[in-house]
Design a protein around this motif. Structure first.
Motif, PDB file in Angstrom:
ATOM      1  N   ILE A 542       0.756  -1.249   0.137  1.00 25.69           N
ATOM      2  CA  ILE A 542       0.032  -0.001  -0.114  1.00 25.69           C
ATOM      3  C   ILE A 542       1.086   1.138  -0.075  1.00 25.69           C
ATOM      4  O   ILE A 542       0.701   2.154  -0.495  1.00 25.69           O
ATOM      5  CB  ILE A 542      -1.035  -0.298   1.144  1.00 25.69           C
ATOM      6  CG1 ILE A 542      -2.046  -1.029   1.075  1.00 25.69           C
ATOM      7  CG2 ILE A 542      -1.676   1.392   1.146  1.00 25.69           C
ATOM      8  CD1 ILE A 542      -2.824  -1.375   2.283  1.00 25.69           C
ATOM      9  N   GLY A 543       1.874   1.269   1.002  1.00 25.52           N
ATOM     10  CA  GLY A 543       2.952   2.419   0.929  1.00 25.52           C
ATOM     11  C   GLY A 543       3.357   2.770  -0.495  1.00 25.52           C
ATOM     12  O   GLY A 543       3.673   3.543  -0.826  1.00 25.52           O
ATOM     13  N   ASN A 544       3.784   1.532  -1.019  1.00 24.13           N
ATOM     14  CA  ASN A 544       4.637   1.643  -2.521  1.00 24.13           C
ATOM     15  C   ASN A 544       3.601   2.190  -3.563  1.00 24.13           C
ATOM     16  O   ASN A 544       3.991   3.196  -4.452  1.00 24.13           O
ATOM     17  CB  ASN A 544       5.003   0.522  -3.087  1.00 24.13           C
ATOM     18  CG  ASN A 544       6.540   0.075  -2.461  1.00 24.13           C
ATOM     19  OD1 ASN A 544       7.420   0.096  -3.172  1.00 24.13           O
ATOM     20  ND2 ASN A 544       6.739  -0.439  -1.401  1.00 24.13           N
ATOM     21  N   LYS A 545       2.336   1.661  -3.331  1.00 25.25           N
ATOM     22  CA  LYS A 545       1.246   2.285  -4.540  1.00 25.25           C
ATOM     23  C   LYS A 545       1.009   3.715  -4.138  1.00 25.25           C
ATOM     24  O   LYS A 545       0.933   4.495  -4.871  1.00 25.25           O
ATOM     25  CB  LYS A 545       0.101   1.687  -4.361  1.00 25.25           C
ATOM     26  CG  LYS A 545      -0.920   1.945  -5.425  1.00 25.25           C
ATOM     27  CD  LYS A 545      -0.753   1.759  -6.981  1.00 25.25           C
ATOM     28  CE  LYS A 545      -1.728   2.127  -7.738  1.00 25.25           C
ATOM     29  NZ  LYS A 545      -1.088   2.094  -9.146  1.00 25.25           N
ATOM     30  N   LEU A 546       0.887   4.165  -2.852  1.00 23.90           N
ATOM     31  CA  LEU A 546       0.625   5.642  -2.436  1.00 23.90           C
ATOM     32  C   LEU A 546       1.758   6.304  -2.933  1.00 23.90           C
ATOM     33  O   LEU A 546       1.654   7.647  -3.228  1.00 23.90           O
ATOM     34  CB  LEU A 546       0.288   5.694  -1.040  1.00 23.90           C
ATOM     35  CG  LEU A 546      -1.025   4.935  -0.521  1.00 23.90           C
ATOM     36  CD1 LEU A 546      -0.960   5.239   1.094  1.00 23.90           C
ATOM     37  CD2 LEU A 546      -2.084   6.056  -0.959  1.00 23.90           C
ATOM     38  N   ALA A 547       3.157   5.919  -2.712  1.00 25.27           N
ATOM     39  CA  ALA A 547       4.316   6.681  -3.201  1.00 25.27           C
ATOM     40  C   ALA A 547       4.112   6.863  -4.688  1.00 25.27           C
ATOM     41  O   ALA A 547       4.336   7.915  -5.017  1.00 25.27           O
ATOM     42  CB  ALA A 547       5.580   5.840  -2.634  1.00 25.27           C
TER      43      ALA A 547
END
Length: 596
Positions: A542-547
């Motif tokens: 999720i963090g990677n997608k938001l980034a």
């Protein structure tokens, strides 16, 4: 646990069928894993550092430097889905290896699929790019979780030596990332994109071969599991956790997990489809002004929370509260990776378009000297290790050593050619990818220093380390915001700001990243470990997608406000998150029930 002598250690390894010859005090098999991981990371990061730059570079008909001319929103939507899936497929790859394939075959299958993916991308046409990214996602699912599983199995009777082994192994990760970004990036930006993508595929293929030929060194470690081994593993887990009662998934749990998985994957694929090809497969879910893909992902998260909460309610108080602590840590890790992973998207665009990378005269000479030291010193050290490994294992696994020789001959050849080319140039422009190697360089430089700090009396609790990691990383973005303040069109900032930013990002990573998985293993009961590791990787996904989503807005936010404002977002949000998680320390301490 008492220490074991090298002679006794070697004898115990031989009893398990593992090659007992030691290299620098460690089993030769550890260094086979080291180099396998190094070549895989070389290929992965070599491709990763190119992707956003390639997709967003201008279209130059007939030129080897022609990109696809995408805007950052399109490029990062594709990259974000790719990065997100990289942390989800290992959940399934680990399960298949545990039950059917065995770790060694899973690694070989994953490496072979990834090799095909890298070679596809060397053609840099739309069809082959998408096929390549798909193959890399699937291959990573098999490869990523099972390399560390082989290492863990090799050391299962020597837990007192495991920490040192993991340190060596992760040096291989960073060495591979360093050389991959340095050399693939240089070839892509100075010779042509095909060469950069192609080099990543070549070393992935060679890395696969050297691991496959090394089977005699590992004995039966990583072989497919037998029924007896599965029963033994279950018995050990029960003996180690006598109070841990089974909590099987109900039919409702399973049904909801299937639904949330479908919704989550539909969102992941729909995001780039809708932005790149204007194909919205989730338009039917639209509610009012809320896009269908947003409805899908919110619904998936709600179902996920329901399943987690309902399962937590079935555990005893202590287990339940420890799991809640893990969930809180996982929540805050999203904010870290959301900011840290700008290094793969917005910081690449920033380095290309807004950083002064032109050098000549004395400044070019100084850079060339620094770059030579950065390149040659690590190469000498790693080549020394290769020589030691070859001396110990050539009789048992000659083919793996021959492949390793080819790898290093190629690595030295490309490095020397690169350095000679730069030294003979009157002026030069630093490749965009060069700045990305700073993260690996700073990890190698400071990892031991940070770990020694934690071994002293100054060893703060997990919540404080989390807060420190978030805040220190945010300082890096604060420096970029300061450096870009008042930047006018056509004016570029000094590269010093970007190098300093990577320094603080790395120090933040060293504070936070190693803590997470450690606490999952300490706090989670054995029967729940797979599910909770899966949830942890989901948080990183999720963090990677938001980034990627936020990174894609760099041009829009810069036009509407300023480049400084864009970086301030990644300064303020992590600082706030860091202060909140530090303030939660008393509560987390109670929830952890004595686990340190």
């Amino acid at each position: 646990m008492s220490q074991i002598s090298e002679a006794s250690f070697s004898e115990e390894l031989e009893k398990q069928g593992i090659d007992g010859k030691l290299v620098l005090g460690y089993p030769s098999g550890l260094f086979v894993l080291f180099f396998t991981e190094m070549w895989e990371r070389f290929s992965f990061y070599g491709m990763r550092v190119l992707l956003i730059n390639f997709l967003t570079s201008a279209i130059l008909v007939g030129s080897p430097f022609s990109g696809w001319g995408w805007d950052p929103v399109k490029a990062t939507s594709l990259f974000g889905t790719y990065a997100m899936l990289l942390y989800i497929t290992p959940i399934f790859g680990g399960m298949l290896a545990d039950k059917f394939l065995g770790y060694r075959y899973a690694v070989v299958i994953g490496a072979a699929i990834m090799t095909i993916g890298h070679l596809f991308m060397a053609f840099d046409t739309p069809l082959f790019l998408y096929l390549g990214l798909g193959a890399l996602v699937i291959g990573t699912g098999f490869f990523k979780p099972n390399m560390t599983s082989i290492l863990s199995e090799m050391y299962k009777k020597f837990p007192q030596k495991k920490d040192g082994a993991y340190t060596i192994f992760y040096m291989g990760v960073n060495a591979g990332a360093f050389f991959g970004m340095l050399l693939c990036g240089y070839l892509a930006e100075k010779v042509g994109w095909h060469w950069g993508f192609g080099l990543a595929g070549i070393f992935m293929f060679l890395g696969t071969l050297q691991f496959w030929f090394a089977k005699p060194i590992f004995g039966k470690v990583g072989d497919p599991p037998t029924a007896e081994q599965a029963e033994e593993k279950a018995a050990v887990m029960k003996a180690e956790n006598p109070d841990d009662k089974p909590n099987p998934f109900t039919k409702l749990d399973t049904f909801l997990i299937v639904i949330m998985t479908i919704l989550g994957l539909a969102y992941a694929f729909n995001d780039p489809l809708s932005k790149i090809a204007n194909i919205d497969i989730l338009s039917g879910l639209q509610i009012g002004t809320m896009a269908g893909q947003n409805v899908a992902i919110i619904s998936a998260l709600v179902l996920f929370l329901f399943v987690v909460i309902s399962r937590l309610a079935r555990y005893t108080k202590v287990v339940r509260q420890r799991l809640i602590a893990v969930i809180i840590f996982a929540f805050f890790v999203i904010f870290f990776w959301m900011s840290f992973e700008q290094g793969a998207s917005s910081l690449v665009i920033f380095a290309r378009d807004s950083v002064d990378r032109s050098l000549s005269g004395n400044s070019l000479t100084i850079f060339n000297i620094v770059n030579t030291l950065l390149t040659v010193v690590p190469l000498i050290l790693i080549t020394y290790v290769v020589a030691k490994l070859t001396k110990q294992t050539f009789g048992k696994a000659p083919l793996t050593n021959i492949v390793q020789f080819v790898c290093f001959a190629g690595l030295w050849g490309i490095a020397i050619w690169m350095l000679y080319r730069e030294f003979t140039a009157e002026s030069s422009e630093i490749p965009v990818s060069w700045f990305s190697i700073m993260n690996s360089f700073f990890i190698i430089t400071f990892a031991n220093f940070v770990s020694k700090i934690w071994d002293t009396k100054f060893n703060p609790p997990a919540a404080v380390k989390y807060g420190m990691g978030l805040i220190i990383m945010a300082i890096g973005f604060g420096l970029l915001a300061f450096g870009a303040h008042g930047l006018q069109a056509g004016i570029k900032v000094s590269m010093v700001w970007l190098i300093l930013a990577y320094l603080f990002h790395t120090l933040g990573e060293l504070c936070l990243s190693p803590v997470g998985l450690s606490y999952v293993s300490k706090l989670v009961p054995a029967r729940m470990i797979g599910f909770m590791f899966g949830m942890w990787y989901l948080a990183i996904a999720i963090g990677n997608k938001l980034a990627a989503i936020l990174g894609g807005q760099i041009e829009n936010i810069t036009k509407e406000y300023s480049l400084s404002t864009f970086f301030l977002i990644f300064t303020i949000v992590p600082i706030v998150a860091g202060l909140i998680v530090m303030s939660l320390h008393p509560m987390l301490k109670k929830l952890m029930h004595g686990v340190k």
